[in-house]
Design a protein around this motif. Structure first.
Motif, PDB file in Angstrom:
ATOM      1  N   VAL A   1      14.905   0.896 -18.856  1.00  0.00           N
ATOM      2  CA  VAL A   1      15.680   2.117 -19.097  1.00  0.00           C
ATOM      3  C   VAL A   1      17.140   1.671 -19.121  1.00  0.00           C
ATOM      4  N   GLY A   2      17.638   1.433 -20.324  1.00  0.00           N
ATOM      5  CA  GLY A   2      18.972   0.846 -20.435  1.00  0.00           C
ATOM      6  C   GLY A   2      18.935  -0.548 -19.825  1.00  0.00           C
ATOM      7  N   ASN A   3      19.852  -0.798 -18.892  1.00  0.00           N
ATOM      8  CA  ASN A   3      19.883  -2.083 -18.197  1.00  0.00           C
ATOM      9  C   ASN A   3      19.021  -2.088 -16.939  1.00  0.00           C
ATOM     10  N   ALA A   4      18.475  -0.939 -16.584  1.00  0.00           N
ATOM     11  CA  ALA A   4      17.683  -0.818 -15.362  1.00  0.00           C
ATOM     12  C   ALA A   4      16.196  -0.970 -15.658  1.00  0.00           C
ATOM     13  N   ARG A   5      15.437  -1.151 -14.601  1.00  0.00           N
ATOM     14  CA  ARG A   5      13.977  -1.182 -14.695  1.00  0.00           C
ATOM     15  C   ARG A   5      13.440  -0.062 -13.826  1.00  0.00           C
ATOM     16  N   HIS A   6      12.527   0.699 -14.384  1.00  0.00           N
ATOM     17  CA  HIS A   6      11.874   1.772 -13.642  1.00  0.00           C
ATOM     18  C   HIS A   6      10.399   1.419 -13.481  1.00  0.00           C
ATOM     19  N   TYR A   7       9.854   1.787 -12.349  1.00  0.00           N
ATOM     20  CA  TYR A   7       8.472   1.453 -12.010  1.00  0.00           C
ATOM     21  C   TYR A   7       7.655   2.727 -11.869  1.00  0.00           C
ATOM     22  N   ARG A   8       6.410   2.649 -12.340  1.00  0.00           N
ATOM     23  CA  ARG A   8       5.510   3.792 -12.217  1.00  0.00           C
ATOM     24  C   ARG A   8       4.103   3.280 -11.940  1.00  0.00           C
ATOM     25  N   ILE A   9       3.298   4.145 -11.377  1.00  0.00           N
ATOM     26  CA  ILE A   9       1.906   3.792 -11.111  1.00  0.00           C
ATOM     27  C   ILE A   9       1.163   3.701 -12.437  1.00  0.00           C
TER      28      ILE A   9
ATOM     29  N   VAL B   1       0.852  -1.196   0.000  1.00  0.00           N
ATOM     30  CA  VAL B   1       0.000   0.000   0.000  1.00  0.00           C
ATOM     31  C   VAL B   1       0.884   1.241   0.000  1.00  0.00           C
ATOM     32  N   GLN B   2       1.925   1.241   0.817  1.00  0.00           N
ATOM     33  CA  GLN B   2       2.830   2.387   0.874  1.00  0.00           C
ATOM     34  C   GLN B   2       3.552   2.591  -0.457  1.00  0.00           C
ATOM     35  N   ILE B   3       3.993   1.516  -1.082  1.00  0.00           N
ATOM     36  CA  ILE B   3       4.698   1.630  -2.358  1.00  0.00           C
ATOM     37  C   ILE B   3       3.772   2.192  -3.430  1.00  0.00           C
ATOM     38  N   VAL B   4       2.544   1.692  -3.498  1.00  0.00           N
ATOM     39  CA  VAL B   4       1.584   2.202  -4.485  1.00  0.00           C
ATOM     40  C   VAL B   4       1.323   3.683  -4.246  1.00  0.00           C
ATOM     41  N   GLU B   5       1.102   4.046  -3.003  1.00  0.00           N
ATOM     42  CA  GLU B   5       0.815   5.448  -2.679  1.00  0.00           C
ATOM     43  C   GLU B   5       2.015   6.326  -3.032  1.00  0.00           C
ATOM     44  N   TYR B   6       3.210   5.872  -2.733  1.00  0.00           N
ATOM     45  CA  TYR B   6       4.419   6.639  -3.032  1.00  0.00           C
ATOM     46  C   TYR B   6       4.587   6.845  -4.541  1.00  0.00           C
ATOM     47  N   LEU B   7       4.439   5.768  -5.301  1.00  0.00           N
ATOM     48  CA  LEU B   7       4.560   5.882  -6.758  1.00  0.00           C
ATOM     49  C   LEU B   7       3.476   6.792  -7.333  1.00  0.00           C
ATOM     50  N   ALA B   8       2.281   6.714  -6.793  1.00  0.00           N
ATOM     51  CA  ALA B   8       1.186   7.575  -7.276  1.00  0.00           C
ATOM     52  C   ALA B   8       1.509   9.049  -7.013  1.00  0.00           C
ATOM     53  N   ARG B   9       2.068   9.346  -5.846  1.00  0.00           N
ATOM     54  CA  ARG B   9       2.411  10.740  -5.524  1.00  0.00           C
ATOM     55  C   ARG B   9       3.587  11.238  -6.350  1.00  0.00           C
ATOM     56  N   GLN B  10       4.536  10.364  -6.661  1.00  0.00           N
ATOM     57  CA  GLN B  10       5.719  10.790  -7.416  1.00  0.00           C
ATOM     58  C   GLN B  10       5.375  11.091  -8.868  1.00  0.00           C
ATOM     59  N   GLY B  11       4.473  10.319  -9.448  1.00  0.00           N
ATOM     60  CA  GLY B  11       4.013  10.581 -10.802  1.00  0.00           C
ATOM     61  C   GLY B  11       5.056  10.444 -11.887  1.00  0.00           C
ATOM     62  N   ARG B  12       6.070   9.623 -11.646  1.00  0.00           N
ATOM     63  CA  ARG B  12       7.117   9.430 -12.652  1.00  0.00           C
ATOM     64  C   ARG B  12       7.712   8.035 -12.477  1.00  0.00           C
ATOM     65  N   PRO B  13       8.312   7.494 -13.527  1.00  0.00           N
ATOM     66  CA  PRO B  13       9.001   6.210 -13.397  1.00  0.00           C
ATOM     67  C   PRO B  13      10.180   6.354 -12.425  1.00  0.00           C
ATOM     68  N   MET B  14      10.360   5.337 -11.586  1.00  0.00           N
ATOM     69  CA  MET B  14      11.415   5.395 -10.575  1.00  0.00           C
ATOM     70  C   MET B  14      12.210   4.096 -10.539  1.00  0.00           C
ATOM     71  N   PRO B  15      13.530   4.207 -10.348  1.00  0.00           N
ATOM     72  CA  PRO B  15      14.331   2.995 -10.187  1.00  0.00           C
ATOM     73  C   PRO B  15      14.064   2.366  -8.815  1.00  0.00           C
ATOM     74  N   VAL B  16      14.331   1.082  -8.719  1.00  0.00           N
ATOM     75  CA  VAL B  16      14.098   0.355  -7.472  1.00  0.00           C
ATOM     76  C   VAL B  16      14.830   1.016  -6.304  1.00  0.00           C
ATOM     77  N   GLY B  17      16.034   1.494  -6.544  1.00  0.00           N
ATOM     78  CA  GLY B  17      16.819   2.097  -5.455  1.00  0.00           C
ATOM     79  C   GLY B  17      16.108   3.251  -4.784  1.00  0.00           C
ATOM     80  N   GLU B  18      15.431   4.080  -5.553  1.00  0.00           N
ATOM     81  CA  GLU B  18      14.678   5.201  -4.964  1.00  0.00           C
ATOM     82  C   GLU B  18      13.500   4.702  -4.145  1.00  0.00           C
ATOM     83  N   ILE B  19      12.849   3.669  -4.633  1.00  0.00           N
ATOM     84  CA  ILE B  19      11.707   3.102  -3.903  1.00  0.00           C
ATOM     85  C   ILE B  19      12.198   2.450  -2.622  1.00  0.00           C
ATOM     86  N   VAL B  20      13.322   1.752  -2.694  1.00  0.00           N
ATOM     87  CA  VAL B  20      13.930   1.132  -1.508  1.00  0.00           C
ATOM     88  C   VAL B  20      14.227   2.196  -0.457  1.00  0.00           C
ATOM     89  N   ALA B  21      14.843   3.297  -0.886  1.00  0.00           N
ATOM     90  CA  ALA B  21      15.191   4.373   0.050  1.00  0.00           C
ATOM     91  C   ALA B  21      13.944   4.954   0.713  1.00  0.00           C
TER      92      ALA B  21
END
Length: 110
Positions: free
Chosen positions: A74-82, A27-47
């Motif tokens: 995104v290149g070799n990385a994966r970015h996640y977005r709502i 629930v927290q991850i979904v809410e965070y991604l929804a508020r950020q409104g942009r694709p994010m790497p796992v490291g940012e979500i982890v932090a």
């Protein structure tokens, strides 16, 4: 009377959504991604979540399976977005399950 029940396919879809959100970290991850409104790497979500990367990755896997979260290469990385379609259809699911009329056809988080 069966005619008064929510159809089985819609009930199964809604149940999968509710199962995906049955963990407070998800629930927290979904809410965070929804508020950020942009694709994010796992490291940012982890932090932001304060959880181990393997734990966040497992949560993201579950959330992508029901398409609440979308993944982009995104290149070799994966970015996640709502998935913004889910922002529109998920409240309708909760309304229907609680006996309120749905504001629109349930749709699928696509």
């Amino acid at each position: 009377m069966v005619a008064d029940l929510l159809d089985r396919a819609t009930a199964e879809t809604y149940a999968s959504w509710f199962r995906a959100l049955a963990d407070p970290s998800r629930v927290q991850i979904v809410e965070y991604l929804a508020r950020q409104g942009r694709p994010m790497p796992v490291g940012e979500i982890v932090a932001a979540a304060g959880l181990a990367q393997s734990t966040v990755s497992q949560h993201l896997k579950i959330l992508t399976e029901v398409r609440f979260v979308l993944v982009e290469a995104v290149g070799n990385a994966r970015h996640y977005r709502i998935n913004t379609n889910c922002i529109d259809c998920f409240p309708s699911a909760a309304d229907v399950v609680m006996g309120r009329p749905a504001p629109a056809a349930p749709g699928v988080c696509a």
